[in-house]
Write a protein that holds these residues in place. Structure first.
Motif, PDB file in Angstrom:
ATOM      1  N   ASP A  10       9.680  -1.411   8.706  1.00 25.34           N
ATOM      2  CA  ASP A  10       8.423  -1.629   7.995  1.00 25.34           C
ATOM      3  C   ASP A  10       7.241  -0.857   8.570  1.00 25.34           C
ATOM      4  OD1 ASP A  10       8.510  -3.074  10.325  1.00 25.34           O
ATOM      5  OD2 ASP A  10       7.540  -4.858   9.517  1.00 25.34           O
ATOM      6  N   VAL A  11       7.460  -0.059   9.608  1.00 30.75           N
ATOM      7  CA  VAL A  11       6.375   0.689  10.236  1.00 30.75           C
ATOM      8  C   VAL A  11       6.861   2.099  10.550  1.00 30.75           C
ATOM      9  CG1 VAL A  11       4.823   0.841  12.231  1.00 30.75           C
ATOM     10  CG2 VAL A  11       5.331  -1.387  11.238  1.00 30.75           C
ATOM     11  N   GLN A  12       6.028   3.097  10.236  1.00 33.90           N
ATOM     12  CA  GLN A  12       6.381   4.486  10.521  1.00 33.90           C
ATOM     13  C   GLN A  12       5.642   5.066  11.731  1.00 33.90           C
ATOM     14  OE1 GLN A  12       5.682   3.819   6.800  1.00 33.90           O
ATOM     15  NE2 GLN A  12       7.756   3.093   7.184  1.00 33.90           N
ATOM     16  N   TRP A  13       4.479   4.456  12.052  1.00 34.74           N
ATOM     17  CA  TRP A  13       3.670   4.980  13.153  1.00 34.74           C
ATOM     18  C   TRP A  13       3.129   3.835  14.004  1.00 34.74           C
ATOM     19  CZ3 TRP A  13       3.351  10.227  13.760  1.00 34.74           C
ATOM     20  CH2 TRP A  13       3.656  11.027  12.660  1.00 34.74           C
ATOM     21  N   MET A  14       2.965   4.123  15.299  1.00 33.28           N
ATOM     22  CA  MET A  14       2.267   3.226  16.217  1.00 33.28           C
ATOM     23  C   MET A  14       1.123   4.013  16.836  1.00 33.28           C
ATOM     24  SD  MET A  14       4.113   0.327  16.230  1.00 33.28           S
ATOM     25  CE  MET A  14       3.961  -0.527  17.785  1.00 33.28           C
ATOM     26  N   ALA A  15      -0.028   3.379  16.972  1.00 31.68           N
ATOM     27  CA  ALA A  15      -1.205   4.054  17.521  1.00 31.68           C
ATOM     28  C   ALA A  15      -1.970   3.073  18.398  1.00 31.68           C
ATOM     29  CB  ALA A  15      -2.093   4.570  16.392  1.00 31.68           C
ATOM     30  N   THR A  21      -2.144  -0.957   9.026  1.00 33.29           N
ATOM     31  CA  THR A  21      -2.852  -0.159   8.038  1.00 33.29           C
ATOM     32  C   THR A  21      -1.984   1.029   7.664  1.00 33.29           C
ATOM     33  OG1 THR A  21      -4.968   0.932   7.544  1.00 33.29           O
ATOM     34  CG2 THR A  21      -4.146   1.102   9.822  1.00 33.29           C
ATOM     35  N   ILE A  22      -2.587   2.094   7.151  1.00 37.22           N
ATOM     36  CA  ILE A  22      -1.840   3.309   6.839  1.00 37.22           C
ATOM     37  C   ILE A  22      -2.308   4.442   7.750  1.00 37.22           C
ATOM     38  CG2 ILE A  22      -1.430   2.660   4.438  1.00 37.22           C
ATOM     39  CD1 ILE A  22      -3.681   4.668   3.670  1.00 37.22           C
ATOM     40  N   HIS A  23      -1.439   5.416   7.920  1.00 34.78           N
ATOM     41  CA  HIS A  23      -1.823   6.624   8.646  1.00 34.78           C
ATOM     42  C   HIS A  23      -2.992   7.254   7.889  1.00 34.78           C
ATOM     43  CE1 HIS A  23      -1.632  10.617  10.419  1.00 34.78           C
ATOM     44  NE2 HIS A  23      -0.757  10.176  11.311  1.00 34.78           N
ATOM     45  N   PRO A  24      -4.103   7.546   8.568  1.00 39.99           N
ATOM     46  CA  PRO A  24      -5.269   8.063   7.847  1.00 39.99           C
ATOM     47  C   PRO A  24      -4.988   9.411   7.202  1.00 39.99           C
ATOM     48  CG  PRO A  24      -5.581   8.242  10.228  1.00 39.99           C
ATOM     49  CD  PRO A  24      -4.346   7.417  10.017  1.00 39.99           C
ATOM     50  N   VAL A  25      -5.620   9.612   6.051  1.00 43.07           N
ATOM     51  CA  VAL A  25      -5.480  10.859   5.291  1.00 43.07           C
ATOM     52  C   VAL A  25      -6.870  11.454   5.087  1.00 43.07           C
ATOM     53  CG1 VAL A  25      -3.409  10.007   4.136  1.00 43.07           C
ATOM     54  CG2 VAL A  25      -5.646   9.697   3.047  1.00 43.07           C
ATOM     55  N   PRO A  26      -6.941  12.746   4.793  1.00 41.85           N
ATOM     56  CA  PRO A  26      -8.260  13.347   4.557  1.00 41.85           C
ATOM     57  C   PRO A  26      -8.792  13.010   3.177  1.00 41.85           C
ATOM     58  CG  PRO A  26      -6.544  14.982   4.244  1.00 41.85           C
ATOM     59  CD  PRO A  26      -5.851  13.724   4.720  1.00 41.85           C
ATOM     60  N   TYR A  27     -10.101  13.152   3.025  1.00 41.58           N
ATOM     61  CA  TYR A  27     -10.685  13.191   1.696  1.00 41.58           C
ATOM     62  C   TYR A  27     -11.686  14.337   1.710  1.00 41.58           C
ATOM     63  CZ  TYR A  27     -15.024  10.754   3.133  1.00 41.58           C
ATOM     64  OH  TYR A  27     -16.203  10.408   3.715  1.00 41.58           O
ATOM     65  N   PRO A  28     -12.183  14.799   0.561  1.00 45.38           N
ATOM     66  CA  PRO A  28     -12.982  16.019   0.532  1.00 45.38           C
ATOM     67  C   PRO A  28     -14.116  16.025   1.562  1.00 45.38           C
ATOM     68  CG  PRO A  28     -12.480  15.342  -1.694  1.00 45.38           C
ATOM     69  CD  PRO A  28     -11.963  14.256  -0.793  1.00 45.38           C
ATOM     70  N   ALA A  70       0.821  -1.207   0.000  1.00 41.40           N
ATOM     71  CA  ALA A  70       0.000   0.000   0.000  1.00 41.40           C
ATOM     72  C   ALA A  70       0.853   1.255   0.000  1.00 41.40           C
ATOM     73  CB  ALA A  70      -0.920  -0.002   1.222  1.00 41.40           C
ATOM     74  N   GLN A  71       0.364   2.276  -0.671  1.00 40.42           N
ATOM     75  CA  GLN A  71       0.977   3.589  -0.589  1.00 40.42           C
ATOM     76  C   GLN A  71       0.615   4.214   0.763  1.00 40.42           C
ATOM     77  OE1 GLN A  71      -0.416   5.866  -3.961  1.00 40.42           O
ATOM     78  NE2 GLN A  71      -0.291   4.088  -5.299  1.00 40.42           N
ATOM     79  N   GLY A  72       1.487   5.079   1.267  1.00 45.63           N
ATOM     80  CA  GLY A  72       1.191   5.749   2.526  1.00 45.63           C
ATOM     81  C   GLY A  72       2.157   5.353   3.621  1.00 45.63           C
ATOM     82  N   GLN A  73       1.927   5.891   4.798  1.00 41.20           N
ATOM     83  CA  GLN A  73       2.790   5.650   5.946  1.00 41.20           C
ATOM     84  C   GLN A  73       2.225   4.499   6.768  1.00 41.20           C
ATOM     85  OE1 GLN A  73       2.686   9.694   7.564  1.00 41.20           O
ATOM     86  NE2 GLN A  73       4.733  10.037   6.750  1.00 41.20           N
ATOM     87  N   ILE A  74       2.974   3.417   6.838  1.00 42.09           N
ATOM     88  CA  ILE A  74       2.499   2.187   7.468  1.00 42.09           C
ATOM     89  C   ILE A  74       2.349   2.398   8.976  1.00 42.09           C
ATOM     90  CG2 ILE A  74       2.876  -0.281   7.729  1.00 42.09           C
ATOM     91  CD1 ILE A  74       2.454   0.757   4.849  1.00 42.09           C
ATOM     92  N   THR A  75       1.235   1.918   9.497  1.00 38.29           N
ATOM     93  CA  THR A  75       0.855   2.162  10.894  1.00 38.29           C
ATOM     94  C   THR A  75       0.402   0.872  11.554  1.00 38.29           C
ATOM     95  OG1 THR A  75       0.166   4.425  10.385  1.00 38.29           O
ATOM     96  CG2 THR A  75      -0.726   3.431  12.392  1.00 38.29           C
ATOM     97  N   ASP A  76       0.857   0.631  12.771  1.00 38.60           N
ATOM     98  CA  ASP A  76       0.305  -0.427  13.614  1.00 38.60           C
ATOM     99  C   ASP A  76      -0.717   0.204  14.547  1.00 38.60           C
ATOM    100  OD1 ASP A  76       1.527  -2.631  12.611  1.00 38.60           O
ATOM    101  OD2 ASP A  76       2.871  -2.981  14.295  1.00 38.60           O
ATOM    102  N   LEU A  77      -1.959  -0.219  14.412  1.00 44.31           N
ATOM    103  CA  LEU A  77      -3.060   0.254  15.255  1.00 44.31           C
ATOM    104  C   LEU A  77      -3.479  -0.884  16.167  1.00 44.31           C
ATOM    105  CD1 LEU A  77      -5.364   2.294  15.987  1.00 44.31           C
ATOM    106  CD2 LEU A  77      -6.671   1.260  14.105  1.00 44.31           C
ATOM    107  N   TYR A  78      -3.487  -0.653  17.463  1.00 45.25           N
ATOM    108  CA  TYR A  78      -3.798  -1.727  18.398  1.00 45.25           C
ATOM    109  C   TYR A  78      -4.433  -1.165  19.665  1.00 45.25           C
ATOM    110  CZ  TYR A  78       0.588  -0.142  20.517  1.00 45.25           C
ATOM    111  OH  TYR A  78       1.576   0.634  21.083  1.00 45.25           O
TER     112      TYR A  78
END
Length: 212
Positions: A196-201, A131-138, A63-71
């Protein structure tokens, strides 16, 4: 009337007295606010239907984007873990596009992003997604949709927001939550230096466990 925490003493197998605390009303955890699932709840699960949204089975493209572990954990108001509970998430890809037939935006669809996924909590109520770090949409601030399905009870749906995100202030669903409760769905994304991961949440979900 003064709240007094009740304590019980239990004889352990080692012959020692162990002390644990029975939560009183004042110790109840605040409930996670409920929110709408929105228009893009998956109509059917993807063929690769697991808790890793950044790698689709059979594809060499991540996936494109910043890889995130959400737990986190799924708990009741007393802090007791809810095990064996299905947890789902879904969100737009890094281009701001949902993998849903009703999202007809002209933005390209990221084929390396699964779009949605699920897991089941373990004996300690824990869940985890990649997953990926969430991004905005319109029209919306960055967010992740979350659904929990306690057995025999009504599904619970909410949304996770990025703590400190400036766009939250203009988001109509975020603003609909009373200000004193917004922290319950605001998630701290911590930058990490991993290959392999840029963010932890981390975020716990607290439910009122009542029959459907």
């Amino acid at each position: 009337m003064q709240n007094i925490t009740r304590r019980k003493f239990v004889l352990t197998s080692a012959g020692l007295l162990a002390v644990y605390t029975v939560p009183t009303l004042s110790a109840l955890r605040p409930l996670t606010p409920r929110q709408t699932p929105g228009p893009f709840y998956p109509k059917q699960p993807p063929l690769d239907n697991d808790n890793n949204l950044v790698q689709v089975a059979g594809s060499d493209t991540s996936a494109q984007g910043q890889i995130t572990d959400l737990y986190g954990r799924v708990l009741d108001r007393n802090g007791h873990p809810l095990d064996g509970v299905r947890v789902e998430i879904w969100q737009c890809d890094n281009n701001g596009r949902y993998h849903h037939p009703n999202d007809r935006a002209r933005r390209p669809l990221d084929p390396g992003f699964q779009g949605s996924g699920h897991t089941v909590t373990d004996s300690e109520g824990r869940y985890r997604f990649r997953t990926i770090h969430p991004v905005p949409y319109p029209g919306r601030t960055p967010h992740i949709h979350v659904a929990v399905f306690p057995e025999g009870r009504a599904p619970f749906v909410t949304q996770f927001y990025v703590a400190g995100e400036a766009k939250n202030a203009d988001d109509f669903l975020y603003r609909a939550i009373p200000q004193e409760r917004r922290h319950l769905v605001s998630v701290d994304f911590r930058s990490v230096e991993l290959s392999d991961v840029q963010w932890m949440a981390e975020k716990d979900i607290v439910l009122e466990v009542t029959p459907a």
